[in-house]
Write an enzyme that holds these catalytic residues in place. Sequence first.
Site, PDB file in Angstrom:
ATOM      1  N   TYR A  15       0.819  -1.221   0.000  1.00 28.93           N
ATOM      2  CA  TYR A  15       0.000   0.000   0.000  1.00 28.93           C
ATOM      3  C   TYR A  15       0.847   1.264   0.000  1.00 28.93           C
ATOM      4  O   TYR A  15       0.531   2.227   0.694  1.00 28.93           O
ATOM      5  CB  TYR A  15      -0.925   0.010   1.230  1.00 28.93           C
ATOM      6  CG  TYR A  15      -2.128  -0.887   1.047  1.00 28.93           C
ATOM      7  CD1 TYR A  15      -3.195  -0.456   0.275  1.00 28.93           C
ATOM      8  CD2 TYR A  15      -2.172  -2.149   1.605  1.00 28.93           C
ATOM      9  CE1 TYR A  15      -4.281  -1.275   0.072  1.00 28.93           C
ATOM     10  CE2 TYR A  15      -3.265  -2.977   1.407  1.00 28.93           C
ATOM     11  CZ  TYR A  15      -4.324  -2.534   0.646  1.00 28.93           C
ATOM     12  OH  TYR A  15      -5.396  -3.345   0.440  1.00 28.93           O
ATOM     13  N   TYR A 143     -14.630  -4.456   2.719  1.00 32.77           N
ATOM     14  CA  TYR A 143     -13.246  -4.867   2.444  1.00 32.77           C
ATOM     15  C   TYR A 143     -13.063  -6.270   2.999  1.00 32.77           C
ATOM     16  O   TYR A 143     -13.213  -6.502   4.201  1.00 32.77           O
ATOM     17  CB  TYR A 143     -12.226  -3.918   3.074  1.00 32.77           C
ATOM     18  CG  TYR A 143     -10.815  -4.404   2.829  1.00 32.77           C
ATOM     19  CD1 TYR A 143     -10.192  -4.164   1.603  1.00 32.77           C
ATOM     20  CD2 TYR A 143     -10.133  -5.153   3.780  1.00 32.77           C
ATOM     21  CE1 TYR A 143      -8.919  -4.653   1.341  1.00 32.77           C
ATOM     22  CE2 TYR A 143      -8.860  -5.645   3.530  1.00 32.77           C
ATOM     23  CZ  TYR A 143      -8.267  -5.391   2.309  1.00 32.77           C
ATOM     24  OH  TYR A 143      -7.007  -5.876   2.057  1.00 32.77           O
ATOM     25  N   ASP A 235     -17.385 -12.184   8.214  1.00 35.25           N
ATOM     26  CA  ASP A 235     -15.950 -11.908   8.130  1.00 35.25           C
ATOM     27  C   ASP A 235     -15.568 -11.132   9.389  1.00 35.25           C
ATOM     28  O   ASP A 235     -15.690  -9.913   9.442  1.00 35.25           O
ATOM     29  CB  ASP A 235     -15.648 -11.109   6.858  1.00 35.25           C
ATOM     30  CG  ASP A 235     -14.168 -10.742   6.755  1.00 35.25           C
ATOM     31  OD1 ASP A 235     -13.419 -11.003   7.720  1.00 35.25           O
ATOM     32  OD2 ASP A 235     -13.768 -10.183   5.722  1.00 35.25           O
ATOM     33  N   LYS A 264      -6.136 -11.776  11.742  1.00 27.63           N
ATOM     34  CA  LYS A 264      -5.653 -10.623  12.508  1.00 27.63           C
ATOM     35  C   LYS A 264      -5.368 -10.909  13.994  1.00 27.63           C
ATOM     36  O   LYS A 264      -4.279 -11.336  14.323  1.00 27.63           O
ATOM     37  CB  LYS A 264      -6.608  -9.441  12.329  1.00 27.63           C
ATOM     38  CG  LYS A 264      -6.585  -8.935  10.878  1.00 27.63           C
ATOM     39  CD  LYS A 264      -6.880  -7.467  10.741  1.00 27.63           C
ATOM     40  CE  LYS A 264      -6.493  -6.969   9.365  1.00 27.63           C
ATOM     41  NZ  LYS A 264      -7.593  -6.794   8.424  1.00 27.63           N
TER      42      LYS A 264
HETATM   43  C1  LIG Z   1      -7.682  -7.238   6.955  1.00 21.10           C
HETATM   44  C2  LIG Z   1      -8.957  -7.859   6.561  1.00 21.10           C
HETATM   45  C3  LIG Z   1      -9.001  -8.930   5.650  1.00 21.10           C
HETATM   46  C4  LIG Z   1      -7.773  -9.431   4.960  1.00 21.10           C
HETATM   47  O1  LIG Z   1      -6.864  -9.979   5.855  1.00 21.10           O
HETATM   48  P1  LIG Z   1      -5.315 -10.104   5.436  1.00 21.10           P
HETATM   49  O2  LIG Z   1      -4.709 -10.916   6.509  1.00 21.10           O
HETATM   50  O3  LIG Z   1      -4.792  -8.706   5.377  1.00 21.10           O
HETATM   51  O4  LIG Z   1      -5.276 -10.775   4.097  1.00 21.10           O
HETATM   52  C5  LIG Z   1     -10.219  -9.509   5.391  1.00 21.10           C
HETATM   53  N1  LIG Z   1     -11.347  -9.062   5.975  1.00 21.10           N
HETATM   54  C6  LIG Z   1     -11.348  -8.040   6.838  1.00 21.10           C
HETATM   55  C7  LIG Z   1     -12.623  -7.616   7.484  1.00 21.10           C
HETATM   56  C8  LIG Z   1     -10.159  -7.390   7.156  1.00 21.10           C
HETATM   57  O5  LIG Z   1     -10.166  -6.355   8.005  1.00 21.10           O
END
Ligand SMILES: *Cc1c(COP(=O)(O)O)cnc(C)c1O
Length: 422
Positions: A15, A143, A235, A264
């Site tokens: 980025y 996202y 997600d 995460k």
């Molecule tokens: C960061 C994120 C992703 C992608 O995760 P990465 O480990 O960066 O590939 C997917 N969904 C959400 C909601 C996110 O915040």
Amino acid sequence: MSLSESDQQLIWHPYTQMKDALPNIPIVRGEGVYLFDEQGRKYIDAVSSWWVNIHGHAHPHIAEKVSEQLKTLEHVIFAGFTHEPAVRLAERLLPLLPGEQAKVFYSDNGSTAVEVALKMCLQYWANTSKQVRTKIIAFKGAYHGDTFGAMSVSARSIFTNPFNALLFDVEFIDLPNEQNIEQLKAKINYLSNEVACFIFEPLVLGAGGMLMYEAKYLDELIAACQKHQILTIADEVMTGFGRTGQYFATEELQHRPDIFCLSKGLTGGTMPLGVTTCNQKIFDAFLSDDQLKTLYHGHSFTANPVACASALASMDILLSKETLPNIQRIRSRHEAFAAQLEGHPKLRAVRQKGTILVMEWETGSDTSYLNGLRNRLYLYFLDKGIILRPLGNIIYILPPYIISDADLEYIYQTITEALAEI
Ligand SMILES: *Cc1c(COP(=O)(O)O)cnc(C)c1O
């Protein structure tokens, strides 16, 4: 040559427009909420190092467990073999998730967790139905990651522009609110049995600008989906593990999603690891004498034992009696500061959910100014020893849960000064 100069010669950062990128700051050490650079300068990591670090840097408990695991088993192929950290993590994670999650599928990161979820849903329909469903519903502004499937279900944006022609079509719907909820439900009813699944970030859309919406409307959307057997994917890559005030954002819902994506905070931000969980119904759709109904997906580092060990250690801390009170403490501090900012002429909006506090700066309409503002804000806070990473004109705090009241106060005070000066 300094580390930063060598970096500039050799490394392409994420980025980052490398043409005018400022030299990257070499970090030599982390401790708790702090990161230290080569000069010994101390920074407060107010964004949890891209939202992953929930218990602070170089946490001794995680370090110990990871180091034990490294000396025992660093990695093993996960087809045909298994190991204790993967099994124990599944045992602890599944009951913690809302609803009846039955199986864990491991991968490496949030994007892969999303890819696996999408494949589970699409193949569920291919495996079980003569009328194959291929449509996917997602939120405008969503996202879900940077790989192609994850990009496809994410907002078309400056991130995806060069690839838009190759991304598959998705039915994007507005975030629900009191005014549009009936209309959104009508749309789901109308699309009904063409739709394979609905993927959503529960309650907070992260990279799309930390947008927030109410649980009761998400509940209604999930109910509408369930009426038509549309599978639902939560997600929780960003919202999971305490971020929104409870262990998972979906705990606020009455209706239960079929699938969860996690990453995460999963390992406390120590190791890359992704998890896709599903209920029994999804799993059963892949059980067959027909080999073609197998989920043919996997990664070299699937269920890496060191990553699983760090997730288990992070789980110890998450479930310890200190963590939820810490989260509540940050929440009430944020609430008090948000109340102070209410109606500030330089802020277009203030939002807050759990440990996330969001301030949307007034920009006028000039978008080039907006870019300038982003960098000015970023550098302003960096200069004061605070790492914030504005999303355009949106600044947010999303700290490790161990941040002290004094450090929170210092961040709030610096924001107040920035509002006066910038
Ligand atoms: C960061 C994120 C992703 C992608 O995760 P990465 O480990 O960066 O590939 C997917 N969904 C959400 C909601 C996110 O915040």
